[in-house]
Write a protein that holds these residues in place. Structure first.
Motif, PDB file in Angstrom:
ATOM      1  N   ARG A  24      40.848  34.683  33.354  1.00 28.16           N
ATOM      2  CA  ARG A  24      39.915  34.349  34.427  1.00 28.16           C
ATOM      3  C   ARG A  24      40.255  32.990  35.037  1.00 28.16           C
ATOM      4  O   ARG A  24      40.238  32.809  36.248  1.00 28.16           O
ATOM      5  CB  ARG A  24      38.479  34.334  33.903  1.00 28.16           C
ATOM      6  N   GLY A  27      43.595  33.378  37.037  1.00 26.17           N
ATOM      7  CA  GLY A  27      43.696  34.374  38.094  1.00 26.17           C
ATOM      8  C   GLY A  27      44.683  35.480  37.767  1.00 26.17           C
ATOM      9  O   GLY A  27      45.327  36.036  38.655  1.00 26.17           O
ATOM     10  N   ARG A 156      41.719  38.609  40.410  1.00 25.64           N
ATOM     11  CA  ARG A 156      40.773  37.639  39.855  1.00 25.64           C
ATOM     12  C   ARG A 156      39.389  38.271  39.913  1.00 25.64           C
ATOM     13  O   ARG A 156      38.867  38.554  40.990  1.00 25.64           O
ATOM     14  CB  ARG A 156      40.775  36.322  40.625  1.00 25.64           C
ATOM     15  N   LEU A 158      35.575  38.661  40.186  1.00 27.07           N
ATOM     16  CA  LEU A 158      34.503  37.879  40.779  1.00 27.07           C
ATOM     17  C   LEU A 158      33.151  38.181  40.150  1.00 27.07           C
ATOM     18  O   LEU A 158      32.310  37.291  40.019  1.00 27.07           O
ATOM     19  CB  LEU A 158      34.431  38.145  42.286  1.00 27.07           C
ATOM     20  N   SER A 271      36.831  42.540  42.126  1.00 24.10           N
ATOM     21  CA  SER A 271      37.915  41.556  42.019  1.00 24.10           C
ATOM     22  C   SER A 271      38.520  41.218  43.369  1.00 24.10           C
ATOM     23  O   SER A 271      38.430  41.982  44.325  1.00 24.10           O
ATOM     24  CB  SER A 271      39.019  42.088  41.091  1.00 24.10           C
ATOM     25  N   ASP A 289      39.904  30.459  45.959  1.00 25.61           N
ATOM     26  CA  ASP A 289      39.109  29.481  45.212  1.00 25.61           C
ATOM     27  C   ASP A 289      37.713  29.343  45.795  1.00 25.61           C
ATOM     28  O   ASP A 289      36.725  29.205  45.066  1.00 25.61           O
ATOM     29  CB  ASP A 289      39.817  28.125  45.212  1.00 25.61           C
ATOM     30  N   ASP A 292      35.431  32.491  45.013  1.00 25.07           N
ATOM     31  CA  ASP A 292      35.069  32.475  43.598  1.00 25.07           C
ATOM     32  C   ASP A 292      33.929  31.488  43.372  1.00 25.07           C
ATOM     33  O   ASP A 292      32.928  31.794  42.702  1.00 25.07           O
ATOM     34  CB  ASP A 292      36.288  32.100  42.757  1.00 25.07           C
ATOM     35  N   ARG A 296      29.792  32.221  42.359  1.00 22.05           N
ATOM     36  CA  ARG A 296      29.155  31.591  41.205  1.00 22.05           C
ATOM     37  C   ARG A 296      27.955  30.749  41.645  1.00 22.05           C
ATOM     38  O   ARG A 296      26.930  30.707  40.947  1.00 22.05           O
ATOM     39  CB  ARG A 296      30.171  30.746  40.440  1.00 22.05           C
TER      40      ARG A 296
END
Length: 316
Positions: A24, A27, A156, A158, A271, A289, A292, A296
């Motif tokens: 994670r 990536g 990656r 998400l 992802s 970046d 992501d 969050r």
């Protein structure tokens, strides 16, 4: 000489005690991280980790090696980041593919903030229900769920892709809510036909105790598009099995309620897919970046979860 990717996989795995968590951070897929560490062990001729179902533990040789390479690796990465910071600013056309309903609900609202931070980037976002060939079709990235990786591509994660049973409150008036997935057979079902295979999509659900059961959804209505299935459920036509991400606002607003709150189907993850981790264009790295961090910040990984340990609005 060992490659930077192998050393990085080892150090991040040692820090986190898990190939999945290291993946994670980097990536990559857990399989790719595990493979890089295995190559490093083979080249060094020593075992660096004890592996078990509980995670990873450094061997004595691994502890010694981590002490030798950890700080130099961090300094090297810092030097690379410093050089990159003085390189070209993120700019140019960013071509992205994603599913229509998911993109409109969860990604498009983030576009103003992204463009405000990176004004030299121009967005070309294709909202489409298909798996694209990143390289052949000229896409910088794609967002999707449970997509099989093509050679050279990277994912990656998400957020989780969990499927739950939902229905309109009016539909459930006078009806008994099922106690397990088998009980869905007693209700009208809004099923999905997958055009690629021509088959009705079937789901195996699990509960918090780890018990699994096939969802016996009746085929009262059959549709081929998640947004149409969601709309049919809103209209009170029956029960649907849909990703939490697809119906999040409906559950939070009460337009739909969740049946079987202790049960969900795990379809993998949502992802970000891109063609290569090395030498990414600045525009692509900036978006990866940024999206992501945005997910969050909005707690979407937690809000998209169907895990019964997390109570939700509309659960019955």
């Amino acid at each position: 000489m060992e490659t930077l990717s192998n050393l990085e996989a080892f150090v991040r795995s040692a820090e986190s005690g898990s190939f999945s968590e290291a993946a994670r951070r980097l990536g990559l897929t857990p399989a790719a991280v595990s493979r890089n560490v295995a190559i490093l062990e083979r080249n060094l001729g020593v075992r660096l980790f004890y592996r078990s179902t509980r995670g990873l533990k450094l061997t004595e040789a691994g502890e010694s090696f981590l002490g030798s390479v950890g700080d130099p690796l961090d300094r090297l990465q810092g030097a690379i980041a410093a050089v990159t910071a003085h390189g070209p600013k993120p700019a140019g056309l960013l071509k992205l593919s994603m599913a229509p309903s998911f993109g409109v609900a969860h990604v498009l609202p983030l576009l103003p903030g992204f463009l405000a931070q990176y004004p030299l980037i121009r967005a070309e976002w294709h909202l489409e229900n298909r798996v694209v060939d990143l390289v052949a079709e000229g896409y910088d990235a794609a967002i999707g769920g449970a997509i099989e990786l093509s050679p050279g591509s990277v994912a990656r994660t998400l957020a989780p892709l969990h499927v739950v049973a939902v229905a309109a409150p009016d539909y459930m008036v006078g009806r008994t809510a099922p106690s397990d997935p088998a009980g869905l057979a007693d209700l009208d079902g809004i099923a999905m036909r997958v055009l690629r295979t021509g088959r009705i999509r079937k789901w195996t659900m699990r509960n918090g105790a780890g018990r699994e059961m096939t969802a016996a959804l009746a085929e009262t209505i059959v549709l081929n598009e998640p947004s149409a299935i969601r709309e049919a459920a809103r209209l009170g036509l029956g029960v649907a099995l849909l990703a939490v991400a697809e119906v999040l606002s409906d559950l939070e607003d009460g337009r739909l309620i969740r049946l079987l709150p202790d049960w969900y189907a795990d379809a993998g993850g949502i992802s970000m897919y891109y063609s290569s981790r090395s030498l990414l264009p600045a525009k692509t790295r900036a978006f990866i970046d940024w999206i992501d961090a945005a997910f969050r910040e909005k707690r979407l990984p937690e809000r998209f979860s169907g895990h019964p340990a997390r109570p939700r609005l509309g659960d019955v």
